[in-house]
Design an enzyme around this catalytic site. Structure first.
Site, mmCIF file in Angstrom:
data_model
loop_
_atom_site.group_PDB
_atom_site.id
_atom_site.type_symbol
_atom_site.label_atom_id
_atom_site.label_comp_id
_atom_site.label_asym_id
_atom_site.label_seq_id
_atom_site.Cartn_x
_atom_site.Cartn_y
_atom_site.Cartn_z
ATOM 1 N NE ARG A 14 -3.799 -1.322 0.081
ATOM 2 C CZ ARG A 14 -4.909 -1.727 0.693
ATOM 3 N NH1 ARG A 14 -4.863 -2.626 1.646
ATOM 4 N NH2 ARG A 14 -6.087 -1.238 0.365
ATOM 5 C CD GLN A 43 -2.318 6.050 -3.683
ATOM 6 O OE1 GLN A 43 -1.653 6.871 -4.300
ATOM 7 N NE2 GLN A 43 -3.027 6.363 -2.631
ATOM 8 C CG ASP A 64 -4.161 -0.979 -3.511
ATOM 9 O OD1 ASP A 64 -4.704 -2.096 -3.409
ATOM 10 O OD2 ASP A 64 -4.030 -0.195 -2.562
ATOM 11 C CB SER A 107 -7.267 0.588 -2.961
ATOM 12 O OG SER A 107 -6.441 0.503 -1.848
ATOM 13 C CE1 TYR A 109 -4.336 -4.069 4.488
ATOM 14 C CE2 TYR A 109 -1.980 -4.418 4.364
ATOM 15 C CZ TYR A 109 -3.210 -4.332 3.749
ATOM 16 O OH TYR A 109 -3.305 -4.504 2.399
HETATM 17 P P1 NAD Z 1 -8.808 -3.556 5.658
HETATM 18 O O1 NAD Z 1 -9.746 -4.000 4.594
HETATM 19 O O2 NAD Z 1 -7.687 -4.441 6.027
HETATM 20 O O3 NAD Z 1 -9.670 -3.319 7.002
HETATM 21 C C1 NAD Z 1 -10.761 -2.440 7.012
HETATM 22 C C2 NAD Z 1 -10.731 -1.628 8.259
HETATM 23 O O4 NAD Z 1 -11.093 -2.438 9.370
HETATM 24 C C3 NAD Z 1 -9.378 -1.035 8.605
HETATM 25 O O5 NAD Z 1 -9.492 0.376 8.638
HETATM 26 C C4 NAD Z 1 -9.060 -1.622 9.973
HETATM 27 O O6 NAD Z 1 -8.372 -0.698 10.810
HETATM 28 C C5 NAD Z 1 -10.433 -1.921 10.490
HETATM 29 N N1 NAD Z 1 -10.526 -2.868 11.619
HETATM 30 C C6 NAD Z 1 -9.793 -3.970 11.896
HETATM 31 N N2 NAD Z 1 -10.231 -4.555 13.046
HETATM 32 C C7 NAD Z 1 -11.276 -3.807 13.485
HETATM 33 C C8 NAD Z 1 -12.144 -3.905 14.589
HETATM 34 N N3 NAD Z 1 -12.031 -4.872 15.507
HETATM 35 N N4 NAD Z 1 -13.103 -2.959 14.722
HETATM 36 C C9 NAD Z 1 -13.218 -1.943 13.823
HETATM 37 N N5 NAD Z 1 -12.430 -1.803 12.765
HETATM 38 C C10 NAD Z 1 -11.471 -2.730 12.587
HETATM 39 O O7 NAD Z 1 -8.274 -2.099 5.372
HETATM 40 P P2 NAD Z 1 -7.995 -1.397 3.964
HETATM 41 O O8 NAD Z 1 -9.181 -0.697 3.504
HETATM 42 O O9 NAD Z 1 -7.377 -2.403 3.080
HETATM 43 O O10 NAD Z 1 -6.921 -0.302 4.396
HETATM 44 C C11 NAD Z 1 -5.790 -0.702 5.152
HETATM 45 C C12 NAD Z 1 -4.810 0.433 5.325
HETATM 46 O O11 NAD Z 1 -4.148 0.673 4.110
HETATM 47 C C13 NAD Z 1 -5.429 1.745 5.734
HETATM 48 O O12 NAD Z 1 -4.546 2.355 6.630
HETATM 49 C C14 NAD Z 1 -5.491 2.525 4.467
HETATM 50 O O13 NAD Z 1 -5.493 3.902 4.676
HETATM 51 C C15 NAD Z 1 -4.187 2.057 3.855
HETATM 52 N N6 NAD Z 1 -4.165 2.235 2.408
HETATM 53 C C16 NAD Z 1 -3.087 2.921 1.877
HETATM 54 C C17 NAD Z 1 -3.005 3.084 0.508
HETATM 55 C C18 NAD Z 1 -1.847 3.783 -0.092
HETATM 56 O O14 NAD Z 1 -1.237 4.601 0.545
HETATM 57 N N7 NAD Z 1 -1.479 3.458 -1.311
HETATM 58 C C19 NAD Z 1 -3.986 2.572 -0.330
HETATM 59 C C20 NAD Z 1 -5.048 1.887 0.254
HETATM 60 C C21 NAD Z 1 -5.115 1.712 1.625
#
Ligand code: NAD
Length: 372
Positions: free
Chosen positions: A120, A125, A128, A131, A226
């Site tokens: 990530r 991006q 990805d 996302s 994550y």
């Molecule tokens: P994910 O699908 O792994 O999880 C979804 C959400 O569930 C996350 O925000 C996580 O914190 C939350 N979660 C986990 N356990 C939980 C609980 N018990 N109760 C409530 N919430 C809970 O997450 P994602 O959408 O794949 O994103 C993961 C990370 O990657 C984030 O920090 C996001 O900002 C980051 N991200 C970065 C980029 C980039 O910079 N290129 C792109 C996409 C995502």
């Protein structure tokens, strides 16, 4: 390079890993592009592909002749063993739950790359897929809930009285959760949200929603952003607050995931039973174990008048746009490593994107994160 796109074998898959725009771009790079017969029945005909220079082939012809193969779901052993030694397979390998598959890929000398392990990072991006698809899944979750709930979402002031806005609660505010919040806000709902990562609070507020606080102490996040898995004690504490919040809401959308693990079980049967009849719960994490007790993959289940929705393949419900961004992600991945002089995919394991996402190479399981 011979690049083959296979039909996903799951009947639930409505998306296409290649659209016409990306196909044209690949061909213009000098790549021989093959798609399996009847590749994308719902979105494009075989003829559409042929007209822009794509070759239609039978599944096993593609497996035997391609240097690089794309399919969202993994292949089976019969398919892997006919592939060219040293060929690349690019798909969702679900590596943490699918060790035998990895052993098969390495046994037959296939370079298996996992779509879900693309880092990530800013540079990655555009490749990805997690996302691009989670974003659409968040949108679909709200649209499905809005269609099923027997209420309007916005506040309405009418001569017959005021209708209060629907209350939407989003649990888990990653990519899907943020889009769910934004979509529900656009429809006029009153939106609240919770995530274990405290950094999310600002993002929730910036979308005009309210962040529900739970005092969990340090919860941490991995270097990829994550969430870390909560201890049983912290999860219990979270559930107490979630129980009160769910009771107040009309729509609950859960998206909580912990990378490489089963999704945390957050909404219990008791919480569902305490919600008002006619409420709707959408469990976006249903295919990785589910956040909601009683949710089932591919089903809508009525529990005491509460509709618990666990549809499969949420982004597949908007297959046109899901395919557009998916194809672009795959094109960008190939393009990033395309050596235009030698017309090959540069398999450079010193590159961070490949060292993170390649799982098997030269007959071995090589991924560091997976091995650790
Ligand atoms: P994910 O699908 O792994 O999880 C979804 C959400 O569930 C996350 O925000 C996580 O914190 C939350 N979660 C986990 N356990 C939980 C609980 N018990 N109760 C409530 N919430 C809970 O997450 P994602 O959408 O794949 O994103 C993961 C990370 O990657 C984030 O920090 C996001 O900002 C980051 N991200 C970065 C980029 C980039 O910079 N290129 C792109 C996409 C995502």
């Amino acid at each position: 390079m011979k690049l083959g796109f296979l039909n996903d074998q799951s009947s639930l898959e409505t998306r296409s890993t290649l659209d016409l725009v990306s196909a044209k771009k690949l061909i213009s790079k000098g790549i021989d592009v093959f798609v399996e017969k009847s590749f994308s029945k719902e979105l494009f005909s075989d003829d559409d592909f042929v007209q822009i220079g794509v070759t239609i082939k039978e599944r096993y012809d593609i497996l035997k002749s391609s240097d690089f193969i794309v399919q969202l779901s993994p292949l089976n052993e019969d398919e892997i063993k006919v592939m060219k030694k040293g060929a690349i397979f690019y798909g969702f390998l679900n590596p943490f739950f699918n060790r035998p598959l990895l052993t098969t890929f390495s046994k037959f000398g296939i370079k298996a790359i996992s779509m879900e392990m693309i880092p990530r990072t800013t540079i990655a991006q555009k490749m990805d897929i997690l996302s691009s698809q989670a974003n659409l899944a968040g949108y679909v979750a709200v649209m499905v809930a809005a269609e099923r709930i027997k209420k309007v979402l916005p506040m309405m002031i009418t001569p017959a009285g005021t209708i209060s806005p629907c209350r939407v609660f989003v649990i888990g505010v990653g990519v899907a959760g943020l889009q769910a919040i934004a979509t529900a806000k656009r429809l006029g709902a009153r939106v609240e949200a919770f995530d274990t990562r405290p950094v999310v609070e600002e993002q929730v507020k910036s979308l005009g929603a309210k962040f529900i606080k739970v005092d969990l102490g340090a919860t941490g996040e991995t270097q990829d952003g994550y969430a870390k898995e909560l201890s049983a004690e912290k999860l219990k504490k979270q559930k107490e607050v979630m129980a009160k919040q769910c009771q107040l809401c009309d729509i609950v959308i859960t998206t909580a995931q912990v990378f490489g693990r089963r999704a945390p079980r957050i909404v219990t049967k008791d919480m569902v039973l305490n919600m008002s009849r006619g409420s709707v719960i959408v469990d976006l994490a249903v295919d990785s174990g589910g956040n909601v007790e009683g949710a089932e993959l591919g089903k809508e289940i009525l529990i005491n008048g509460v509709n618990v929705i666990g549809l499969a393949n949420f982004p597949g419900h908007v297959a046109v746009h899901a395919s557009q961004v998916l194809s672009a992600n795959i094109f960008n991945f190939i393009d990033e490593f395309w050596d235009s002089e030698n017309k090959i995919f540069q398999f450079d394991m010193s590159n961070e994107i490949l060292s993170s996402s390649v799982i098997t190479n030269d007959g071995e399981i090589v991924n560091k994160m997976f091995l650790e």
